[in-house]
Design an enzyme around this catalytic site. Structure first.
Site, PDB file in Angstrom:
ATOM      1  CG  ASP A  12      -1.710  -1.173   1.059  1.00  0.00           C
ATOM      2  OD1 ASP A  12      -2.701  -1.154  -0.024  1.00  0.00           O
ATOM      3  OD2 ASP A  12      -2.195  -1.807   1.720  1.00  0.00           O
ATOM      4  CE  LYS A  34      -4.175  -5.874  -0.212  1.00  0.00           C
ATOM      5  NZ  LYS A  34      -4.681  -4.852  -1.010  1.00  0.00           N
ATOM      6  CG  ASP A  61      -7.101  -5.662  -3.308  1.00  0.00           C
ATOM      7  OD1 ASP A  61      -8.720  -5.821  -3.637  1.00  0.00           O
ATOM      8  OD2 ASP A  61      -6.951  -5.002  -2.706  1.00  0.00           O
ATOM      9  CG  LEU A  62      -7.726  -3.463 -10.023  1.00  0.00           C
ATOM     10  CD1 LEU A  62      -7.148  -3.084 -10.947  1.00  0.00           C
ATOM     11  CD2 LEU A  62      -6.639  -2.027  -8.640  1.00  0.00           C
ATOM     12  CE  LYS A  63     -11.465  -4.949  -1.867  1.00  0.00           C
ATOM     13  NZ  LYS A  63      -9.688  -3.805  -1.871  1.00  0.00           N
ATOM     14  CG  PHE A  64     -12.677  -5.314 -11.679  1.00  0.00           C
ATOM     15  CD1 PHE A  64     -11.833  -4.387 -12.098  1.00  0.00           C
ATOM     16  CD2 PHE A  64     -11.447  -6.234 -12.419  1.00  0.00           C
ATOM     17  CE1 PHE A  64     -10.872  -3.915 -12.846  1.00  0.00           C
ATOM     18  CE2 PHE A  64     -10.753  -6.108 -12.671  1.00  0.00           C
ATOM     19  CZ  PHE A  64      -9.902  -5.005 -12.470  1.00  0.00           C
ATOM     20  CG  HIS A  65     -19.537  -3.960  -8.491  1.00  0.00           C
ATOM     21  ND1 HIS A  65     -20.104  -2.946  -7.437  1.00  0.00           N
ATOM     22  CD2 HIS A  65     -20.746  -4.282  -9.591  1.00  0.00           C
ATOM     23  CE1 HIS A  65     -21.299  -3.168  -6.884  1.00  0.00           C
ATOM     24  NE2 HIS A  65     -22.494  -3.451  -8.423  1.00  0.00           N
ATOM     25  CG  ASP A  66     -18.855  -0.811 -15.019  1.00  0.00           C
ATOM     26  OD1 ASP A  66     -19.926  -0.641 -15.304  1.00  0.00           O
ATOM     27  OD2 ASP A  66     -18.430   0.128 -15.134  1.00  0.00           O
ATOM     28  N   PRO A  68     -21.545  -6.238 -17.232  1.00  0.00           N
ATOM     29  CG  PRO A  68     -23.258  -8.267 -16.900  1.00  0.00           C
ATOM     30  CD  PRO A  68     -22.832  -6.955 -16.947  1.00  0.00           C
ATOM     31  CB  THR A  70     -17.820  -2.985 -18.236  1.00  0.00           C
ATOM     32  OG1 THR A  70     -18.210  -2.913 -19.296  1.00  0.00           O
ATOM     33  CG2 THR A  70     -16.537  -2.035 -17.783  1.00  0.00           C
ATOM     34  CB  THR A 120     -14.752  -5.471   7.048  1.00  0.00           C
ATOM     35  OG1 THR A 120     -13.177  -4.956   6.139  1.00  0.00           O
ATOM     36  CG2 THR A 120     -14.409  -6.820   6.840  1.00  0.00           C
ATOM     37  CD  GLN A 191      -7.284  -3.625   9.054  1.00  0.00           C
ATOM     38  OE1 GLN A 191      -8.620  -3.790   8.897  1.00  0.00           O
ATOM     39  NE2 GLN A 191      -6.704  -3.723   8.163  1.00  0.00           N
ATOM     40  N   GLY A 211      -0.286  -5.763   5.594  1.00  0.00           N
ATOM     41  CA  GLY A 211       0.244  -4.863   5.036  1.00  0.00           C
ATOM     42  C   GLY A 211       1.414  -4.707   6.395  1.00  0.00           C
ATOM     43  NE  ARG A 212      -1.854   0.071   7.934  1.00  0.00           N
ATOM     44  CZ  ARG A 212      -3.040   0.009   8.701  1.00  0.00           C
ATOM     45  NH1 ARG A 212      -3.195   0.677   8.785  1.00  0.00           N
ATOM     46  NH2 ARG A 212      -3.978  -0.853   8.487  1.00  0.00           N
TER      47      ARG A 212
HETATM   48  O1  C5P Z   1      -1.877  -2.974   6.849  1.00  0.00           O
HETATM   49  P1  C5P Z   1      -2.466  -4.601   6.641  1.00  0.00           P
HETATM   50  O2  C5P Z   1      -2.487  -5.425   6.843  1.00  0.00           O
HETATM   51  O3  C5P Z   1      -4.550  -2.955   7.016  1.00  0.00           O
HETATM   52  O4  C5P Z   1      -3.090  -3.786   5.161  1.00  0.00           O
HETATM   53  C1  C5P Z   1      -4.782  -4.713   4.552  1.00  0.00           C
HETATM   54  C2  C5P Z   1      -4.401  -4.425   3.189  1.00  0.00           C
HETATM   55  O5  C5P Z   1      -6.157  -5.742   3.718  1.00  0.00           O
HETATM   56  C3  C5P Z   1      -4.943  -3.519   2.782  1.00  0.00           C
HETATM   57  O6  C5P Z   1      -5.058  -3.027   1.074  1.00  0.00           O
HETATM   58  C4  C5P Z   1      -6.196  -2.937   2.797  1.00  0.00           C
HETATM   59  O7  C5P Z   1      -6.553  -2.691   1.620  1.00  0.00           O
HETATM   60  C5  C5P Z   1      -6.863  -4.461   2.638  1.00  0.00           C
HETATM   61  N1  C5P Z   1      -8.182  -4.749   3.343  1.00  0.00           N
HETATM   62  C6  C5P Z   1      -9.137  -4.622   4.374  1.00  0.00           C
HETATM   63  N2  C5P Z   1     -10.005  -5.459   5.242  1.00  0.00           N
HETATM   64  C7  C5P Z   1     -10.795  -5.325   4.296  1.00  0.00           C
HETATM   65  C8  C5P Z   1     -10.185  -5.577   2.631  1.00  0.00           C
HETATM   66  C9  C5P Z   1      -9.639  -5.220   2.239  1.00  0.00           C
HETATM   67  O8  C5P Z   1      -8.099  -4.162   5.363  1.00  0.00           O
HETATM   68  N3  C5P Z   1     -11.762  -6.431   4.541  1.00  0.00           N
END
Ligand code: C5P
Length: 233
Positions: A12, A34, A61-66, A68, A70, A120, A191, A211-212
């Site tokens: 990220d 990712k 991770d671009l979560k497409f929604h449009d 069919p 497209t 979430t 989170q 991620g972090r």
């Molecule tokens: O830094 P962290 O571990 O919180 O990163 C989690 C990754 O997962 C981020 O790229 C975030 O956008 C993604 N994500 C999330 N919760 C979701 C869906 C995706 O944290 N429900």
């Protein structure tokens, strides 16, 4: 059940240089990466290709929604790019998911197509606001059935808290890719409901997104090694 790494590091970052600098500190044999909206909009498919040249499998991770047609086109382009995983929103409906499924199969069947059910960040009030009068849990299970059983997708992105109910409904085969992971269970950022890597796999996750805890660690490779120890053999 699955090939490749079970740990996916969320890159990220706002720009290509930072993402590549982190990737160079990671081992493509130990983890996948990712690429999400911010980085993809800033750096584009060239970055995805560069990561793949370094040996990484990429979850786009671009979560497409449009409509069919497209979404099928976007999934086709992602498969041509050679990504490992691409995703869409199950709430786009069965026809959209079937078109996407078909498009990926035609171009590169080994690319995995997975769905997001309910974000979430959404609670019952968020769903009511968009006209959905059931609990997030019910909506997750309904969309999971649509995505996996009816559209034939390879799995879902979900919270590790939802994983036991999804495993009970879907069985062992689908991939359940779970973010919201904190080694040691620690919080400290945005989170709210987190789980350790070990608990996530015990709950039924097949892959975890972190991620972090890795990207902001003093030694990201050591953070990866620590997490890998929690993954069951
Ligand atoms: O830094 P962290 O571990 O919180 O990163 C989690 C990754 O997962 C981020 O790229 C975030 O956008 C993604 N994500 C999330 N919760 C979701 C869906 C995706 O944290 N429900």
């Amino acid at each position: 059940m699955h090939s490749g790494p079970q740990l996916i590091v969320a890159l990220d970052y706002p720009d290509r240089r930072s993402a590549e600098a982190m990737a160079e500190r990671l081992d493509p044999g130990a983890c996948a990466v990712k690429v999400g909206f911010e980085l993809f909009v800033a750096a584009g498919p060239g970055l995805v290709e560069a990561l793949q040249r370094l040996g990484f499998r990429v979850f786009l991770d671009l979560k497409f929604h449009d409509i069919p047609n497209t979404v099928a086109g976007a999934c086709r382009a992602a498969a041509r790019l050679g990504v490992w995983i691409v995703n869409l929103h199950a709430s786009g409906g069965l026809e959209m998911m079937q078109a996407a499924r078909e498009a990926v199969r035609e171009v590169r069947p080994e690319t995995r197509l997975i769905a997001v059910t309910v974000l979430t960040s959404s609670d019952a009030a968020t769903l009511r606001g968009v006209g959905i009068d059931c609990s997030p849990q019910e909506q997750v299970l309904r969309l999971a059935d649509l995505a996996v059983n009816q559209a034939g997708l390879d799995g879902l992105v979900c919270s590790a808290l939802e994983a036991p109910a999804l495993r009970a409904q879907l069985g062992d085969a689908p991939w359940l890719v779970t973010p919201g992971i904190r080694p040691g269970g620690g919080g400290g950022d945005d989170q709210k409901r987190v789980m350790t890597p070990r608990a996530a796999f015990q709950n039924g996750a097949s892959h975890i997104v972190v991620g972090r805890p890795i990207t902001q660690a003093e030694d990201p490779a050591a953070a990866v090694a620590g997490i890998l120890q929690e993954i069951p053999a």
